[in-house]
Design an enzyme around this catalytic site. Structure first.
Site, short mmCIF file in Angstrom:
data_model
loop_
_atom_site.label_atom_id
_atom_site.label_comp_id
_atom_site.label_asym_id
_atom_site.label_seq_id
_atom_site.Cartn_x
_atom_site.Cartn_y
_atom_site.Cartn_z
N HIS A 6 0.85 -1.20 0.00
CA HIS A 6 0.00 0.00 0.00
C HIS A 6 0.89 1.25 0.00
O HIS A 6 0.68 2.18 -0.80
CB HIS A 6 -0.91 -0.01 1.23
N GLU A 7 1.88 1.27 0.87
CA GLU A 7 2.77 2.44 0.97
C GLU A 7 3.60 2.61 -0.31
O GLU A 7 3.79 3.73 -0.79
CB GLU A 7 3.69 2.33 2.19
N HIS A 30 1.60 4.34 -3.03
CA HIS A 30 1.53 5.80 -2.94
C HIS A 30 2.72 6.41 -3.69
O HIS A 30 2.58 7.43 -4.36
CB HIS A 30 1.59 6.25 -1.47
N GLU A 55 -6.10 7.08 -1.60
CA GLU A 55 -6.05 5.94 -0.67
C GLU A 55 -6.62 4.69 -1.34
O GLU A 55 -6.03 3.62 -1.27
CB GLU A 55 -6.83 6.26 0.60
ZN LIG Z 1 -2.35 5.33 2.43
#
Ligand SMILES: [Zn+2]
Length: 360
Positions: free
Chosen positions: A207-208, A211, A261
């Site tokens: 997830h990171e 980004h 997100e």
């Molecule tokens: Zn996030």
């Protein structure tokens, strides 16, 4: 919504100006135009004392919007916007980014120094076996992210970054993890029990990483000048700043942040599945995270408001229940991706032999 109200205000101003021009002592349009252009927006703070000031501001904007200069500036800005529209990897969403990778890296370096000055003393020694385990997971995720990236410049950039993992040992800090644009990864020890296993760790890390791949921080930064100008214009029209900030946050910043997100969840899950981690475990990770959020929220007296509709609207993060619902919808495709990545074939993992943490 506010656009139409501005339009109404401009129209009202235009109407007043027209009446004044036809009945006032100066029928000369050239004179009226010169007078209107000379008025500057900073005079607007007198709006409530002097009704002419607000009318003059509308006149000023009307003159500006209908001038030839506005046409040139508008055309230039539109051209700048169009040439800086880039596709996000994996989701192919078009977004406006004008910040090059090297500036992104410098911003990351600056944040890194700040974080190190705050948490540097809490970093777990790099001899701890946890680093080996986390770098193994990150190496697989990075190999997949780079192999599936169609942007050759970003591919090269990701390979050249000085990747580094730092675990901040302090269980009283809220569970968190992030990756800076210069490749520095920070993991708070409080998130490790929630991750529970390698699939849970891969959920957080992918997830990171997503980004970063989607350049979300640069995307946010790229829009800042636009929000600043909009805020200035609204302030000169209304004389109130808190309402404009709330309006801009509610209409632009927060929805964009929530969209990012969701995009990071989507890209992250695809990378995770293609790296042979179990996407089903992502749901269990987010369920554990949701329980932890509720526990922390109760501790702070919030009563789990983050999951309410109002809480979601005013929050930059989507509610955990929404995340779980999204991942459940993507699951059939994610399982397929994992199956077709040859995870059970002998020798498959030789693809993951790259080590991005050699310099650590
Ligand atoms: Zn996030």
């Amino acid at each position: 919504m506010f656009r139409s109200s501005i339009a109404t205000q401009i129209r009202t101003g235009a109407l007043r100006q027209f009446t004044k021009l036809s009945t006032g002592p100066f029928p000369d349009h050239t004179f009226a135009r010169t007078r209107a252009i000379q008025i500057r927006p900073y005079a607007s703070y007198r709006r409530f004392n002097n009704s002419n000031a607000s009318t003059n501001i509308y006149e000023y904007y009307l003159q500006l919007l209908t001038s030839r200069k506005a046409l040139y500036i508008g055309g230039g800005l539109l051209g700048f916007y169009l040439i800086n529209l880039h596709e996000a990897p994996f989701t192919h969403r078009l977004r406006f980014i004008w910040i090059p990778f090297w500036i992104e890296t410098r911003i990351g370096d600056y944040s890194y120094r700040q974080i190190m000055s705050q948490y540097g003393s809490m970093i777990l020694p790099h001899s701890n076996p946890l680093y080996g385990r986390i770098s193994n997971i990150m190496n697989k995720l990075l190999a997949t992210a780079i192999a599936n990236n169609e942007d050759q410049t970003q591919k090269r950039h990701l390979k050249e970054l000085h990747w580094e993992i730092n675990i901040i040992q302090n269980d009283s800090l809220p569970p968190n993890a992030f990756i800076l644009p210069n490749g520095k990864i920070f993991i708070f020890s409080s998130i490790l029990p929630i991750c529970e296993n390698d699939d849970g760790l891969a959920t957080v890390l992918s997830h990171e990483l997503s980004h970063q791949l989607a350049q979300h921080s640069s995307e946010q930064l790229s829009s800042q000048p636009f929000y600043m100008v909009l805020s200035g214009v609204l302030y000169s029209l209304t004389g109130v700043s808190w309402f404009n900030d709330l309006l801009i946050n509610g209409l632009f910043t927060m929805p964009a942040s929530r969209e990012m997100e969701t995009e990071a969840d989507h890209i992250g899950c695809e990378i995770l599945a293609k790296s042979c981690f179990n996407p089903d475990q992502s749901i269990q990770f987010w369920e554990r995270m949701g329980r932890e959020e509720q526990r922390l929220s109760k501790q702070m007296g919030g009563g789990g408001a983050a999951n309410s509709v109002l809480g979601q609207w005013f929050s930059t993060h989507p509610a955990t229940t929404k995340r779980i619902h999204d991942i459940e919808n993507w699951l059939p495709k994610l399982r397929e991706m994992r199956e077709s990545s040859g995870c059970y074939e002998y020798g498959r993992f030789h693809d993951f032999s790259a080590n991005y943490f050699k310099r650590q």
